[in-house]
Motif scaffolding. Structure first.
Motif, PDB file in Angstrom:
ATOM      1  N   ASP A  63       1.427 109.707  18.442  1.00 46.79           N
ATOM      2  CA  ASP A  63       1.269 111.164  18.472  1.00 46.79           C
ATOM      3  C   ASP A  63       0.111 111.582  17.575  1.00 46.79           C
ATOM      4  OD1 ASP A  63       3.409 111.365  20.169  1.00 46.79           O
ATOM      5  OD2 ASP A  63       4.868 111.699  18.559  1.00 46.79           O
ATOM      6  N   GLY A  64      -0.701 112.475  18.070  1.00 49.14           N
ATOM      7  CA  GLY A  64      -1.839 112.948  17.303  1.00 49.14           C
ATOM      8  C   GLY A  64      -3.130 112.218  17.602  1.00 49.14           C
ATOM      9  N   ALA A  65      -3.048 111.092  18.306  1.00 50.54           N
ATOM     10  CA  ALA A  65      -4.253 110.328  18.637  1.00 50.54           C
ATOM     11  C   ALA A  65      -4.861 110.867  19.920  1.00 50.54           C
ATOM     12  CB  ALA A  65      -3.913 108.849  18.806  1.00 50.54           C
ATOM     13  N   PRO A  66      -6.183 110.997  19.972  1.00 50.12           N
ATOM     14  CA  PRO A  66      -6.821 111.450  21.219  1.00 50.12           C
ATOM     15  C   PRO A  66      -6.601 110.429  22.329  1.00 50.12           C
ATOM     16  CG  PRO A  66      -8.462 110.679  19.643  1.00 50.12           C
ATOM     17  CD  PRO A  66      -7.170 110.722  18.905  1.00 50.12           C
ATOM     18  N   ARG A  67      -6.494 110.909  23.545  1.00 53.39           N
ATOM     19  CA  ARG A  67      -6.265 110.025  24.684  1.00 53.39           C
ATOM     20  C   ARG A  67      -7.588 109.516  25.248  1.00 53.39           C
ATOM     21  NH1 ARG A  67      -1.963 110.455  22.673  1.00 53.39           N
ATOM     22  NH2 ARG A  67       0.037 110.865  23.696  1.00 53.39           N
ATOM     23  N   LEU A  68      -7.590 108.276  25.661  1.00 51.39           N
ATOM     24  CA  LEU A  68      -8.762 107.715  26.325  1.00 51.39           C
ATOM     25  C   LEU A  68      -8.820 108.225  27.760  1.00 51.39           C
ATOM     26  CD1 LEU A  68      -8.672 103.973  25.132  1.00 51.39           C
ATOM     27  CD2 LEU A  68     -10.114 105.825  24.267  1.00 51.39           C
ATOM     28  N   THR A  69     -10.004 108.569  28.214  1.00 51.34           N
ATOM     29  CA  THR A  69     -10.192 109.035  29.580  1.00 51.34           C
ATOM     30  C   THR A  69     -10.410 107.838  30.509  1.00 51.34           C
ATOM     31  OG1 THR A  69     -12.601 109.207  29.381  1.00 51.34           O
ATOM     32  CG2 THR A  69     -11.281 111.110  28.672  1.00 51.34           C
ATOM     33  N   PRO A  70     -10.264 108.040  31.818  1.00 52.07           N
ATOM     34  CA  PRO A  70     -10.581 106.947  32.750  1.00 52.07           C
ATOM     35  C   PRO A  70     -11.999 106.420  32.568  1.00 52.07           C
ATOM     36  CG  PRO A  70      -9.385 108.689  33.890  1.00 52.07           C
ATOM     37  CD  PRO A  70      -9.685 109.209  32.531  1.00 52.07           C
ATOM     38  N   GLU A  71     -12.942 107.316  32.234  1.00 46.70           N
ATOM     39  CA  GLU A  71     -14.319 106.875  31.996  1.00 46.70           C
ATOM     40  C   GLU A  71     -14.394 105.991  30.755  1.00 46.70           C
ATOM     41  OE1 GLU A  71     -13.406 109.980  32.601  1.00 46.70           O
ATOM     42  OE2 GLU A  71     -14.244 110.242  34.620  1.00 46.70           O
ATOM     43  N   ASP A  72     -13.602 106.318  29.720  1.00 51.21           N
ATOM     44  CA  ASP A  72     -13.559 105.485  28.515  1.00 51.21           C
ATOM     45  C   ASP A  72     -13.073 104.084  28.856  1.00 51.21           C
ATOM     46  OD1 ASP A  72     -14.426 107.554  26.860  1.00 51.21           O
ATOM     47  OD2 ASP A  72     -12.387 108.262  26.512  1.00 51.21           O
ATOM     48  N   TYR A  73     -11.999 104.011  29.615  1.00 57.16           N
ATOM     49  CA  TYR A  73     -11.460 102.707  30.005  1.00 57.16           C
ATOM     50  C   TYR A  73     -12.501 101.908  30.784  1.00 57.16           C
ATOM     51  CZ  TYR A  73      -6.646 103.654  28.565  1.00 57.16           C
ATOM     52  OH  TYR A  73      -5.511 103.893  27.826  1.00 57.16           O
ATOM     53  N   GLU A  74     -13.172 102.572  31.703  1.00 55.95           N
ATOM     54  CA  GLU A  74     -14.158 101.873  32.539  1.00 55.95           C
ATOM     55  C   GLU A  74     -15.329 101.362  31.706  1.00 55.95           C
ATOM     56  OE1 GLU A  74     -16.937 102.649  36.505  1.00 55.95           O
ATOM     57  OE2 GLU A  74     -15.540 104.196  35.813  1.00 55.95           O
ATOM     58  N   ASN A  75     -15.831 102.196  30.800  1.00 54.65           N
ATOM     59  CA  ASN A  75     -16.966 101.796  29.964  1.00 54.65           C
ATOM     60  C   ASN A  75     -16.600 100.642  29.040  1.00 54.65           C
ATOM     61  OD1 ASN A  75     -18.581 103.789  31.110  1.00 54.65           O
ATOM     62  ND2 ASN A  75     -18.103 105.296  29.524  1.00 54.65           N
ATOM     63  N   ILE A  76     -15.425 100.726  28.430  1.00 51.29           N
ATOM     64  CA  ILE A  76     -15.001  99.668  27.515  1.00 51.29           C
ATOM     65  C   ILE A  76     -14.738  98.380  28.276  1.00 51.29           C
ATOM     66  CG2 ILE A  76     -13.171  98.957  25.924  1.00 51.29           C
ATOM     67  CD1 ILE A  76     -12.902 101.913  25.133  1.00 51.29           C
TER      68      ILE A  76
END
Length: 240
Positions: A63-76
């Protein structure tokens, strides 16, 4: 009779047209089209199923942590080779250890994450070439070195840097003695003299086997590679 024959005549024409439609090459085109559409449908369903499985395996961030976006997952994923579930588990670990902060001191981070509990923690920052502060992208990129999909040459370079404490470009007997002294449990052989003799015998035996000359005091990267290759996959692989 005339009416009946008038009905039969157009019916025969329809049947003849239908038979002509399904004669080669139209029959082959029809069958090919059905097969192609079926294959495309199977591929689509397979991709959709894999996406659902991946989403079900994503670990929720604290809780409190920003969520990764689908673009974040793809880039990583493109950067590291990690799958979406692996990235999500590493992100949860990072956010838990850093208390949802965007970055953390590298030494503190490696001491807290569950993957590096052991006597060599203090050498990890230098061997991984980490900056003083680490964000999630830097952390996950460093962790990709330990993936089962990482190149063996990259793992070998990490191990060599881990052992080569003084940055001399070689692993000498002093490096190996210090390493063995760190790895052996503190309570192993209460007699310090016996402990030291055991370490010395192990170091001399290793150098004699790899360097083929008893008077050699250091191992080059190639000689080190000969020793580490059989163990590199097992000792440098973490399943995230």
């Amino acid at each position: 009779k005339e009416t009946f024959e008038g009905f039969i005549q157009p019916t025969n024409k329809v049947i003849a047209a239908a038979m002509l439609l399904f004669e080669p090459p139209w029959l082959y085109v029809f069958i090919t089209g059905v097969v192609v559409i079926t294959c495309l449908l199977c591929v689509f369903l397979g991709v959709a199923y894999n996406r659902l499985v991946e989403r079900s395996q994503i670990s929720e961030a604290p809780d409190g942590a920003p969520r990764l976006t689908p673009e974040d997952y793809e880039n990583i994923s493109c950067r590291t080779g990690f799958t979406t579930p692996e990235i999500s588990r590493l992100y949860k670990e990072f956010m838990t250890v850093s208390s949802c902060s965007s970055s953390m001191n590298a030494s503190e981070l490696l001491r807290e994450v569950k993957y590096f509990q052991g006597p060599l923690q203090d050498r990890m920052v230098k061997a991984l070439h980490l900056p003083e502060r680490v964000d999630f992208v830097i952390f996950v990129t460093a962790m990709s070195l330990f993936s089962e999909r990482a190149p063996l040459d990259d793992k070998m370079k990490f191990l060599f840097d881990l052992y080569n404490v003084d940055d001399s470009g070689t692993v000498d007997k002093k490096d190996l003695r210090n390493l063995l002294d760190m790895v052996l449990p503190p309570g192993f052989l209460d007699d310090l003299g016996e402990r030291s003799k055991l370490i010395d015998r192990a170091v001399e035996g290793t150098f004699q086997e790899l360097a083929t000359q008893a008077e050699v005091e250091e191992l080059t990267a190639d000689q080190f590679r000969m020793a580490a290759t059989p163990l590199i996959g097992e000792r440098c692989t973490i399943f995230f």
